[in-house]
Design a protein around this motif. Structure first.
Motif, PDB file in Angstrom:
ATOM      1  N   CYS A  58      59.254   6.358  -1.058  1.00 30.74           N
ATOM      2  CA  CYS A  58      58.895   7.662   0.128  1.00 30.74           C
ATOM      3  C   CYS A  58      58.995   8.884   0.302  1.00 30.74           C
ATOM      4  N   SER A  61      58.576  12.559   5.249  1.00 31.74           N
ATOM      5  CA  SER A  61      57.625  14.112   6.272  1.00 31.74           C
ATOM      6  C   SER A  61      58.182  13.991   6.644  1.00 31.74           C
ATOM      7  N   ASP A  62      59.866  13.826   7.133  1.00 28.85           N
ATOM      8  CA  ASP A  62      60.395  14.650   8.138  1.00 28.85           C
ATOM      9  C   ASP A  62      62.093  13.976   8.073  1.00 28.85           C
ATOM     10  N   ALA A  80      61.455  10.016   7.692  1.00 31.23           N
ATOM     11  CA  ALA A  80      60.488   9.433   8.028  1.00 31.23           C
ATOM     12  C   ALA A  80      59.520   9.480   6.307  1.00 31.23           C
ATOM     13  N   CYS A  81      58.455   8.863   6.076  1.00 29.66           N
ATOM     14  CA  CYS A  81      57.783   8.759   5.229  1.00 29.66           C
ATOM     15  C   CYS A  81      56.731   8.291   5.329  1.00 29.66           C
ATOM     16  N   SER A  82      55.709   9.459   4.444  1.00 29.19           N
ATOM     17  CA  SER A  82      54.543   9.225   4.580  1.00 29.19           C
ATOM     18  C   SER A  82      53.761   8.378   3.774  1.00 29.19           C
ATOM     19  N   GLY A  86      59.909   4.458   7.798  1.00 24.19           N
ATOM     20  CA  GLY A  86      61.263   5.020   7.067  1.00 24.19           C
ATOM     21  C   GLY A  86      62.495   4.437   6.763  1.00 24.19           C
ATOM     22  N   CYS A 119      66.741   4.700  13.947  1.00 25.14           N
ATOM     23  CA  CYS A 119      65.455   5.843  13.250  1.00 25.14           C
ATOM     24  C   CYS A 119      65.045   5.985  15.130  1.00 25.14           C
ATOM     25  N   PRO A 122      59.853  10.932  15.089  1.00 24.17           N
ATOM     26  CA  PRO A 122      58.470  10.678  15.883  1.00 24.17           C
ATOM     27  C   PRO A 122      57.990   9.675  14.803  1.00 24.17           C
ATOM     28  N   GLY A 123      58.054   9.491  13.513  1.00 27.60           N
ATOM     29  CA  GLY A 123      57.023   8.580  12.256  1.00 27.60           C
ATOM     30  C   GLY A 123      58.013   7.524  12.760  1.00 27.60           C
ATOM     31  N   ASN A 124      59.087   7.263  13.014  1.00 30.63           N
ATOM     32  CA  ASN A 124      59.318   6.106  12.462  1.00 30.63           C
ATOM     33  C   ASN A 124      59.028   5.603  14.206  1.00 30.63           C
ATOM     34  N   ALA A 130      54.741  -0.497   9.731  1.00 28.66           N
ATOM     35  CA  ALA A 130      54.908  -0.299   8.150  1.00 28.66           C
ATOM     36  C   ALA A 130      55.159  -1.140   7.576  1.00 28.66           C
TER      37      ALA A 130
END
Length: 446
Positions: A58, A61-62, A80-82, A86, A119, A122-124, A130
């Motif tokens: 990971c 990213s956030d 959150a992971c790129s 996450g 979670c 937003p990234g999750n 994913a």
């Protein structure tokens, strides 16, 4: 092949282990959880080191800081992971971080509500999506429609994905998740319903709809009466269908792509999971034996087929069948097509890439003895035989003589159903063929 039962930890109950006073539900803005700017700032400052220490795949990213437990010294974060899914992370003093994927930490609790580690970044927002890169890495085609966490062991995490079209899979990843680690994806059909690992997003009936698709591409004109999943190998899945007209088939499906591979009549499917159980396989085998008798005779190999066995064929237009003839020691390997066939006896079959298992090599001695007579070697009664190998045009056989004197090497053309010996060599002359003579009475002294 079915997977072994796997003991899972109580990973899905993670939120229950967190003191309720530590984490309060986040405020909402316009119906969505609000993310406190200071919590995000602290999370981005502290979480990357925690993730690095965990070994998860990971790149943060956030992140947000969720809370802390003063009594235990634990701190809680969401990242959150790129790369994809996450995590909820628990950092403890003097202990390795604990990570739970967002599918795990966001799973509803016993009361139906989400826990404090759900979670919300937003990234999750779509953690199930994913899982797509993991499924793809395993070589499985699946347009992920739904997903859930099953649980985790000390080394692995398990998820279920439901695909558009009805298929479903269990995805096994490393724990914590890392796309660089091992990924195993198995069809839901491998798992017994109600087991500690099983599928809930699709049911058995939905999963078996794939058989209807396979049937449409099989060209068997089978009006399906019944169907069942049989087994899976590393590369293929097998399903049995019973037809309204009394016939039955095993359908082979390529597991990676879900594509139809071939239809195996029940008479020939004994090698697949014990064979067909929904149709009369004995009757089908008797019928097939009669058919092979006619085809072999037409190919110039008279044989009242008593027993037969299917061999693998890379060409779907060819059937490769070993034949055992009734009341005879004779046997052969038949290659049948829609327009005819060729049958090799069990000696010359080896020159052409096949080996008989029903017929003993002793049955070839009389034939070889007679072949030697054609080279004025009638004194040699063949007592043993060894296939030495072949090239593009010729196969070689070493024979031993019953009188203990040195034997000989015979050469036969390949690709010929009833070949006559075309070459005759002594073991001295045959030193460069297949390592030379090796039968005990034929070894050449150096």
């Amino acid at each position: 092949m079915r997977p072994f039962a796997i003991g899972l930890s109580a990973a899905l109950a993670v939120a229950i282990l967190i003191p309720a006073a530590v984490i309060s539900a986040p405020k909402e803005e316009k119906g969505k959880p609000a993310i406190d700017a200071k919590a995000r700032e602290q999370g981005m400052k502290e979480a990357p080191a925690i993730i690095q220490a965990s070994g998860a795949g990971c790149t943060v990213s956030d992140a947000r800081y969720i809370g802390a437990d003063a009594k235990s010294g634990s701190k809680y974060y969401e990242v959150a992971c790129s790369e994809g899914m996450g995590f909820a992370a628990i950092a403890k003093k003097d202990a390795a971080p604990q990570l739970y994927s967002c599918l795990e930490s966001s799973a509803p609790q016993a009361d139906g509500k989400q826990g404090g580690l759900a979670c919300i970044l937003p990234g999750n927002a779509n953690p199930g999506a994913a899982l797509a890169p993991y499924v793809k890495k395993a070589g499985v085609t699946c347009d992920v429609e739904n997903a859930r966490a099953i649980g985790s062991s000390t080394k692995n995490s398990y998820f279920e994905v439901a695909c558009k079209g009805g298929a479903g899979y269990v995805v096994q990843t490393a724990a914590p998740m890392n796309l660089a680690g091992e990924v195993v994806v198995n069809s839901c059909l491998l798992y017994e319903e109600g087991g500690n690992i099983s599928c809930k997003l699709t049911n058995r009936q939905t999963q078996l709809q794939v058989v209807d698709t396979l049937n449409a591409g099989a060209g068997t004109n089978c009006a399906i009466k019944d169907k069942r999943y049989v087994l899976s190998t590393k590369t293929d899945n097998y399903f049995e269908v019973a037809c309204q007209d009394g016939k039955g088939y095993m359908y082979q499906q390529t597991s990676a792509t879900g594509a139809f591979a071939r239809a195996i009549p029940c008479a020939q499917a004994g090698f697949v999971g014990g064979g067909c159980t929904m149709t009369d396989a004995v009757a089908a085998q008797t019928e097939a034996a009669g058919l092979y008798t006619k085809l072999a005779t037409k190919a110039g190999f008279p044989c009242d087929v008593e027993k037969y066995g299917m061999l693998p064929s890379n060409d779907p237009k060819k059937e490769v069948v070993e034949l055992k003839c009734k009341g005879s020691d004779v046997g052969g390997i038949a290659i049948f097509t829609a327009t005819g066939g060729t049958v090799y006896d069990c000696l010359t079959a080896e020159f052409n890439g096949y080996r008989c298992t029903f017929t003993k090599k002793e049955t070839q001695y009389a034939r070889l003895t007679n072949d030697l007579k054609g080279f004025n070697k009638a004194s040699c009664q063949v007592s043993d035989v060894r296939v030495m190998g072949s090239n593009d045009s010729e196969g070689f056989v070493e024979v031993a003589c019953s009188d203990g004197l040195p034997g000989w090497v015979l050469g036969y053309p390949v690709g010929v159903a009833k070949p006559a010996a075309k070459e005759f060599l002594s073991c001295v002359q045959a030193k460069g063929i297949g390592g030379g003579c090796k039968l005990p009475t034929n070894k050449v002294k150096s």
